[in-house]
Design a protein around this motif. Structure first.
Motif, mmCIF file in Angstrom:
data_model
loop_
_atom_site.group_PDB
_atom_site.id
_atom_site.type_symbol
_atom_site.label_atom_id
_atom_site.label_comp_id
_atom_site.label_asym_id
_atom_site.label_seq_id
_atom_site.Cartn_x
_atom_site.Cartn_y
_atom_site.Cartn_z
ATOM 1 N N LEU A 146 6.401 -59.494 2.813
ATOM 2 C CA LEU A 146 7.774 -59.542 2.303
ATOM 3 C C LEU A 146 8.663 -60.435 3.165
ATOM 4 N N LEU A 147 8.280 -60.643 4.416
ATOM 5 C CA LEU A 147 9.048 -61.512 5.307
ATOM 6 C C LEU A 147 8.714 -62.988 5.102
ATOM 7 N N THR A 148 7.612 -63.263 4.451
ATOM 8 C CA THR A 148 7.078 -64.629 4.426
ATOM 9 C C THR A 148 7.366 -65.360 3.118
ATOM 10 N N ARG A 149 7.054 -66.646 3.133
ATOM 11 C CA ARG A 149 7.124 -67.481 1.929
ATOM 12 C C ARG A 149 5.740 -67.521 1.276
ATOM 13 N N CYS A 150 5.266 -66.351 0.882
ATOM 14 C CA CYS A 150 3.902 -66.233 0.353
ATOM 15 C C CYS A 150 3.809 -66.585 -1.129
ATOM 16 N N TYR A 151 4.888 -67.132 -1.674
ATOM 17 C CA TYR A 151 4.867 -67.618 -3.053
ATOM 18 C C TYR A 151 4.942 -69.145 -3.096
ATOM 19 N N SER A 152 4.629 -69.784 -1.967
ATOM 20 C CA SER A 152 4.707 -71.243 -1.892
ATOM 21 C C SER A 152 3.519 -71.925 -2.549
ATOM 22 N N ALA A 153 2.425 -71.208 -2.757
ATOM 23 C CA ALA A 153 1.229 -71.777 -3.367
ATOM 24 C C ALA A 153 0.539 -70.679 -4.178
ATOM 25 N N PHE A 154 -0.477 -71.072 -4.924
ATOM 26 C CA PHE A 154 -1.226 -70.138 -5.760
ATOM 27 C C PHE A 154 -0.295 -69.331 -6.655
ATOM 28 N N THR A 155 0.590 -70.049 -7.315
ATOM 29 C CA THR A 155 1.544 -69.435 -8.226
ATOM 30 C C THR A 155 1.683 -70.293 -9.474
ATOM 31 N N ILE A 156 1.961 -69.636 -10.600
ATOM 32 C CA ILE A 156 2.167 -70.390 -11.841
ATOM 33 C C ILE A 156 3.618 -70.814 -11.982
ATOM 34 N N VAL A 157 4.485 -70.370 -11.058
ATOM 35 C CA VAL A 157 5.895 -70.761 -11.073
ATOM 36 C C VAL A 157 6.038 -72.013 -10.221
ATOM 37 N N LYS A 158 6.075 -73.164 -10.847
ATOM 38 C CA LYS A 158 6.021 -74.438 -10.126
ATOM 39 C C LYS A 158 7.244 -74.687 -9.252
ATOM 40 N N GLY A 159 8.399 -74.229 -9.663
ATOM 41 C CA GLY A 159 9.610 -74.520 -8.915
ATOM 42 C C GLY A 159 9.610 -73.982 -7.493
ATOM 43 N N ARG A 160 8.827 -72.937 -7.237
ATOM 44 C CA ARG A 160 8.837 -72.318 -5.914
ATOM 45 C C ARG A 160 8.162 -73.193 -4.869
ATOM 46 N N ARG A 161 7.281 -74.075 -5.272
ATOM 47 C CA ARG A 161 6.490 -74.837 -4.316
ATOM 48 C C ARG A 161 7.321 -75.853 -3.548
ATOM 49 N N ASN A 162 8.399 -76.304 -4.138
ATOM 50 C CA ASN A 162 9.153 -77.400 -3.530
ATOM 51 C C ASN A 162 10.452 -76.968 -2.862
ATOM 52 N N ASN A 173 9.502 -65.993 8.079
ATOM 53 C CA ASN A 173 8.123 -66.289 7.685
ATOM 54 C C ASN A 173 7.179 -66.213 8.882
ATOM 55 N N ASN A 174 7.566 -66.845 9.968
ATOM 56 C CA ASN A 174 6.685 -66.914 11.133
ATOM 57 C C ASN A 174 6.559 -65.566 11.836
ATOM 58 N N THR A 175 7.603 -64.745 11.743
ATOM 59 C CA THR A 175 7.504 -63.385 12.268
ATOM 60 C C THR A 175 6.491 -62.576 11.465
ATOM 61 N N GLY A 176 6.566 -62.690 10.144
ATOM 62 C CA GLY A 176 5.589 -62.011 9.295
ATOM 63 C C GLY A 176 4.172 -62.484 9.563
ATOM 64 N N LEU A 177 4.026 -63.795 9.746
ATOM 65 C CA LEU A 177 2.708 -64.353 10.046
ATOM 66 C C LEU A 177 2.155 -63.795 11.355
ATOM 67 N N LEU A 178 2.995 -63.754 12.380
ATOM 68 C CA LEU A 178 2.551 -63.230 13.679
ATOM 69 C C LEU A 178 2.165 -61.752 13.581
ATOM 70 N N LEU A 179 2.909 -60.991 12.806
ATOM 71 C CA LEU A 179 2.580 -59.581 12.624
ATOM 72 C C LEU A 179 1.232 -59.422 11.936
ATOM 73 N N LEU A 180 0.967 -60.263 10.943
ATOM 74 C CA LEU A 180 -0.294 -60.183 10.198
ATOM 75 C C LEU A 180 -1.491 -60.565 11.071
ATOM 76 N N VAL A 181 -1.368 -61.673 11.797
ATOM 77 C CA VAL A 181 -2.509 -62.104 12.615
ATOM 78 C C VAL A 181 -2.726 -61.145 13.787
ATOM 79 N N THR A 182 -1.634 -60.572 14.298
ATOM 80 C CA THR A 182 -1.784 -59.566 15.356
ATOM 81 C C THR A 182 -2.496 -58.336 14.818
ATOM 82 N N GLN A 183 -2.126 -57.947 13.613
ATOM 83 C CA GLN A 183 -2.743 -56.773 12.997
ATOM 84 C C GLN A 183 -4.246 -56.943 12.853
ATOM 85 N N VAL A 184 -4.676 -58.062 12.283
ATOM 86 C CA VAL A 184 -6.114 -58.245 12.052
ATOM 87 C C VAL A 184 -6.860 -58.454 13.357
ATOM 88 N N THR A 185 -6.221 -59.081 14.339
ATOM 89 C CA THR A 185 -6.859 -59.266 15.640
ATOM 90 C C THR A 185 -7.104 -57.932 16.328
#
Length: 327
Positions: A146-162, A173-185
């Motif tokens: 929810l913190l990230t821009r995870c709708y930037s790709a793999f979406t049928i809504v083209k306007g979000r990519r740009n 976004n980067n805080t969410g990313l760090l939390l995710l990679v820390t979690q899996v690590t």
């Protein structure tokens, strides 16, 4: 403090701050993780659709009182505990299915993703017997996504990519990313350290016993694998070493492809030999967060192949149409 140490420390802090603010990182890999969680969730709804009332309903295996007692006992909640109405159950279940499909397709942004978390967690709590490690990880991952821009790709809504991101969006976004990679690590590290303490993992026989569990037994393949003592021993030791050293390898850029390739191989084996497909897919998507550049490359190649195939089909249909008109 030594001036050299002070300058070095200041330089490191500025580098981290710049990394956090300059741009949102790994948005393609984050989008892939969102899509995979959507696929796995939709598959759960579809797979249990015929028996939904039995497994999750107010008159099912747990029943309304069972769901309420369980959620109250562990201090959580579930929408399925709100009413004994069968109609209410059907509405919530079908909304959950639709929302899971929307998350897969990249539609609706954060509001739909937040709704997906509420509905998915409610389903898990209605029958926790269906949960495994991948489900729990996926549910917590949604909160970080929810913190990230995870709708930037793999979406049928083209306007979000740009859409461009400002500093605040980049930090989120980067805080969410760090939390995710820390979690899996941490998951890999703790799993590896837990295995190190096990006698069966120490003597290399753990995989032999795991693969002979009836739920994981694959006729025609498992017997061929377990009859090789050296393969079982090597597989057990490689599993432990890969889990324990994963955090070390991903800390260095050069080590990330090695670590990710090893874990992807491990999860492929889990999916094929143990049937834990959902768990393997979610963990594989987590692994790919460390190699976003490779994910971008694969996405571009896949898009190129898709566009080429679509162009060839369109051209063929046009030729057939002209031939029909001529005839």
């Amino acid at each position: 403090m030594d001036p050299l140490v002070t300058r070095t420390l200041g330089s490191r802090i500025r580098a981290v701050a710049d990394w956090m603010v300059d741009a949102p990182r790994a948005t393609t890999a984050l989008s892939l993780l969102r899509a995979v969680i959507g696929v796995v969730s939709a598959a759960l709804y579809i797979r249990q659709y015929a028996g939904r009332s039995t497994f999750f309903g107010p008159d099912g295996v747990y029943g309304l009182e069972g769901i309420r007692d369980y959620t109250a006992g562990i201090g959580t909640w579930s929408l399925y505990a709100a009413s004994e109405s069968a109609v209410f159950f059907e509405v919530v279940f079908h909304i959950g299915l639709v929302v899971a499909l929307l998350v897969t397709l990249g539609v609706g942004g954060r509001p739909v993703l937040a709704a997906h978390y509420v509905l998915l967690w409610s389903l898990y709590m209605a029958n926790p017997a269906f949960m495994d490690g991948g489900d729990a990880l996926a549910a917590s991952a949604v909160l970080f996504l929810l913190l990230t821009r995870c709708y930037s790709a793999f979406t049928i809504v083209k306007g979000r990519r740009n859409r461009e991101a400002g500093p605040f969006a980049s930090v989120l976004n980067n805080t969410g990313l760090l939390l995710l990679v820390t979690q899996v690590t941490v998951v890999y590290l703790m799993a590896g350290l837990y295995k190190v303490q096990g006698e069966l993992w120490q003597d290399g026989t753990a995989l032999y016993y795991i693969l002979n569990v009836p739920e994981f037994f694959l006729p025609g393949i498992t017997p061929l694998l377990v009859q090789s003592d050296w393969l079982m021993v090597i597989g057990a030791y490689v599993t432990v070493l890969t889990s324990v050293f994963f955090p070390v390898l991903v800390f260095f850029r050069a080590g990330r492809p090695v670590a990710v390739t090893a874990m992807l191989t491990f999860h492929l084996a889990i999916a094929l030999l143990m049937g834990l497909t959902s768990f393997a897919l979610v963990m594989a998507a987590f692994d790919l967060l460390f190699v976003n550049a490779h994910v971008v490359g694969l996405q571009r190649r896949a898009r190129s192949l898709w566009d080429g195939a679509a162009a060839r089909i369109s051209a063929r249909l046009q030729r057939e149409g002209h031939s029909a008109e001529s005839a």
